[in-house]
Design a protein around this motif. Structure first.
Motif, mmCIF file in Angstrom:
data_model
loop_
_atom_site.group_PDB
_atom_site.id
_atom_site.type_symbol
_atom_site.label_atom_id
_atom_site.label_comp_id
_atom_site.label_asym_id
_atom_site.label_seq_id
_atom_site.Cartn_x
_atom_site.Cartn_y
_atom_site.Cartn_z
ATOM 1 N N TYR A 100 -3.191 0.447 -4.403
ATOM 2 C CA TYR A 100 -2.608 -1.043 -4.260
ATOM 3 C C TYR A 100 -4.161 -1.661 -4.471
ATOM 4 O O TYR A 100 -4.447 -2.526 -5.677
ATOM 5 C CB TYR A 100 -2.179 -1.321 -3.077
ATOM 6 C CG TYR A 100 -2.249 -3.199 -3.045
ATOM 7 C CD1 TYR A 100 -1.906 -3.768 -3.799
ATOM 8 C CD2 TYR A 100 -2.928 -3.260 -1.550
ATOM 9 C CE1 TYR A 100 -2.221 -5.239 -2.828
ATOM 10 C CE2 TYR A 100 -3.194 -4.867 -1.447
ATOM 11 C CZ TYR A 100 -2.862 -5.778 -2.436
ATOM 12 O OH TYR A 100 -2.658 -6.882 -2.321
ATOM 13 N N SER A 101 -4.990 -1.182 -3.149
ATOM 14 C CA SER A 101 -6.420 -1.754 -3.178
ATOM 15 C C SER A 101 -7.171 -2.183 -4.604
ATOM 16 O O SER A 101 -7.934 -3.121 -4.655
ATOM 17 C CB SER A 101 -7.461 -2.191 -2.511
ATOM 18 O OG SER A 101 -7.491 0.086 -1.634
ATOM 19 N N ASN A 112 0.762 -1.457 -0.115
ATOM 20 C CA ASN A 112 0.090 0.152 0.163
ATOM 21 C C ASN A 112 0.338 0.836 -0.065
ATOM 22 O O ASN A 112 0.115 2.161 -0.549
ATOM 23 C CB ASN A 112 -0.781 0.120 1.290
ATOM 24 C CG ASN A 112 -2.007 -0.760 1.167
ATOM 25 O OD1 ASN A 112 -3.035 -0.133 0.238
ATOM 26 N ND2 ASN A 112 -2.214 -2.039 1.767
ATOM 27 N N SER A 169 2.693 2.345 -3.325
ATOM 28 C CA SER A 169 0.872 2.604 -4.293
ATOM 29 C C SER A 169 0.688 4.172 -4.097
ATOM 30 O O SER A 169 0.555 4.646 -4.503
ATOM 31 C CB SER A 169 -0.445 1.894 -3.881
ATOM 32 O OG SER A 169 -0.682 1.959 -3.255
ATOM 33 N N GLU A 198 -8.957 -6.486 0.843
ATOM 34 C CA GLU A 198 -8.986 -4.729 0.649
ATOM 35 C C GLU A 198 -9.642 -4.703 -0.318
ATOM 36 O O GLU A 198 -9.845 -2.701 -0.241
ATOM 37 C CB GLU A 198 -7.428 -4.092 0.643
ATOM 38 C CG GLU A 198 -5.922 -4.301 2.269
ATOM 39 C CD GLU A 198 -5.183 -3.708 1.805
ATOM 40 O OE1 GLU A 198 -5.115 -3.327 1.094
ATOM 41 O OE2 GLU A 198 -3.667 -4.272 2.567
ATOM 42 N N SER A 240 -7.384 2.433 -1.760
ATOM 43 C CA SER A 240 -5.893 2.623 -1.793
ATOM 44 C C SER A 240 -5.971 2.252 -3.112
ATOM 45 O O SER A 240 -6.415 1.843 -3.899
ATOM 46 C CB SER A 240 -4.849 2.402 -1.109
ATOM 47 O OG SER A 240 -4.587 0.962 -1.582
ATOM 48 N N HIS A 292 -5.811 5.933 4.942
ATOM 49 C CA HIS A 292 -5.358 4.213 5.877
ATOM 50 C C HIS A 292 -6.858 3.189 6.717
ATOM 51 O O HIS A 292 -7.695 3.845 7.588
ATOM 52 C CB HIS A 292 -4.280 4.791 7.779
ATOM 53 C CG HIS A 292 -3.857 3.913 8.434
ATOM 54 N ND1 HIS A 292 -3.108 3.974 9.487
ATOM 55 C CD2 HIS A 292 -3.848 2.370 8.093
ATOM 56 C CE1 HIS A 292 -2.603 2.570 9.805
ATOM 57 N NE2 HIS A 292 -3.386 1.434 9.061
#
Ligand code: NAD
Ligand code: DAU
Length: 332
Positions: A148-149, A84, A87, A123, A146, A274
């Motif tokens: 990433y997710s 994360n 990313s 996630e 995020s 977060h």
């Protein structure tokens, strides 16, 4: 006996899966890995060469995939950009590997009619309140936070569309946070363990009340193998081991295991966006496929993981300075 193409097999969870399969079955494995900063051939050291082949390459390389697909019975797709924090600093490789790479793989699996298992993450469902009594299930709406997710969510949706539109013989699993040997030192647990080994205080983002649902990598591997053997095509399975702990408690446990005082850590700047809490309800996997986790004692698993990093400094030392240099840029 089957041959699996394991993408990302030199990474943390992929290499644990390769060890698990070669130790507990007579299947063969071909690892396809680009060896990014997160890939490490040393994670596959000592495995039987007659049952494991290593192929250095990119999952987005369609010609290479056309060579490999006729040699395998199933693809187990772990390869990804997985962190994360990275990313947030540079999302592009996440789009390239997680979305376009997965696209190349499912197209190749479709061309060659190969069974496909897609490894994903909890996630994709976003996060939960600390006091929410519901946990993530297979029907929780996607709501990633995020870069990433969101790229993992995108890849899941591609796989689902290929199942429905093209009849791809695929399953998907979404797992919670893994811990265990061979995890890159950028990640929370190995970062803190190796910091303590280096005489550096652990680094807790924000207040540290964020909760993660920890599962040992071997339990993830046994779940994936179960899905490959008995999973229903087209289904999604959530993998989790009822291991919820907040980050503060995990750091305190690591410090206690390593003989340090409980308060010997620093609070640092929080991760933007977060996620507060993840929690998995893995009832479907347990009742439908009869899978159960074996590593239910998180503290004992953490002790074994601390010992692994104590015993394997030559494995992690080459990654440590570069990982910490990235964190210095964000003050974390
Ligand atoms: P990792 O970063 O440790 O390993 C990723 C591996 O993929 C590395 O070996 C890397 O070299 C390889 N790779 C990256 N891009 C590639 C490309 N284009 N072509 C070929 N290989 C490439 O990741 P991890 O933590 O082991 O995660 C593996 C998978 O499991 C990911 O799909 C991740 O989303 C998923 N997942 C991880 C967790 C977790 O807690 N770590 C939990 C649930 C799901
Ligand atoms: O839930 C599954 C996901 O778990 C996977 O999809 C990801 O690939 C994997 O990296 C992991 O994501 P997290 O962001 O939860 O893991 P990470 O190890 O980066 O951080 C765990 C928690 O610890 C998170 O709340 C952030 C916090 N943290 C992290 C680091 C690196 C700290 O407090 N301090 C740190 O130094």
């Amino acid at each position: 006996m089957s041959t699996f193409l394991v993408t990302g097999g030199a990474g943390f969870i992929g290499s644990n899966f390769v060890h698990y399969v070669l130790e507990s079955t007579d299947h063969r494995v071909i690892v396809l890995d680009k060896l990014t900063y997160a890939g490490n051939r040393a994670s596959l050291k000592g495995l039987p060469v007659n049952r494991m082949t290593f192929m250095h390459g990119d999952i987005a390389d369609a010609d290479l995939l056309d060579e490999l697909m006729p040699q395998v019975d199933a693809v187990v797709h772990y390869a990804a950009e997985s962190h994360n924090d990275n990313s947030l600093n540079d999302p592009r490789p996440f789009v390239d590997t997680n979305i376009l790479g997965t696209y190349a793989l499912i197209e190749a699996a479709r061309r060659h009619d190969v069974r496909f298992h897609h490894i994903s993450t909890d996630e994709v469902y976003g996060d939960l309140e600390l006091d929410d009594t519901e946990r993530f299930t297979e029907t929780t709406p996607y709501n990633p936070s995020s870069p990433y997710s969101s790229t993992k969510a995108g890849s899941d949706l591609l796989v689902r569309a290929w199942v429905r539109s093209f009849g791809l013989r695929a399953t998907i699993s979404n797992c919670s946070n893994n811990y265990g040997p061979y995890q890159h030192v950028e990640k929370f647990i190995p970062r803190q363990i190796t910091n303590v080994l280096d005489g550096v205080r652990p680094r807790l983002y924000g207040e540290g009340l964020n909760v993660r649902d920890w599962i040992h990598a071997n339990d993830h591997s046994s779940a994936v193998l179960t899905i490959l053997e008995r999973g229903r095509l087209g289904e999604t399975y959530l993998i989790g081991a009822d291991g919820e702990h907040n980050n503060k408690a995990v750091i305190e446990s690591i410090l206690e295991i390593m003989g340090e005082s409980a308060g010997a850590y620093d609070h640092v700047v929080d991760r933007p966006g977060h996620d507060l809490r993840y929690a998995i309800d893995s009832t479907t996997l347990r009742t439908e496929l009869g899978w159960f986790p074996q590593y239910s004692d998180f503290h004992a698993g953490l002790e074994a993981t601390v010992q692994w990093y104590r015993d394997n400094e030559p494995w992690w030392r080459p990654q440590k300075a570069a990982a910490e240099a990235k964190y210095q840029l964000t003050g974390q």
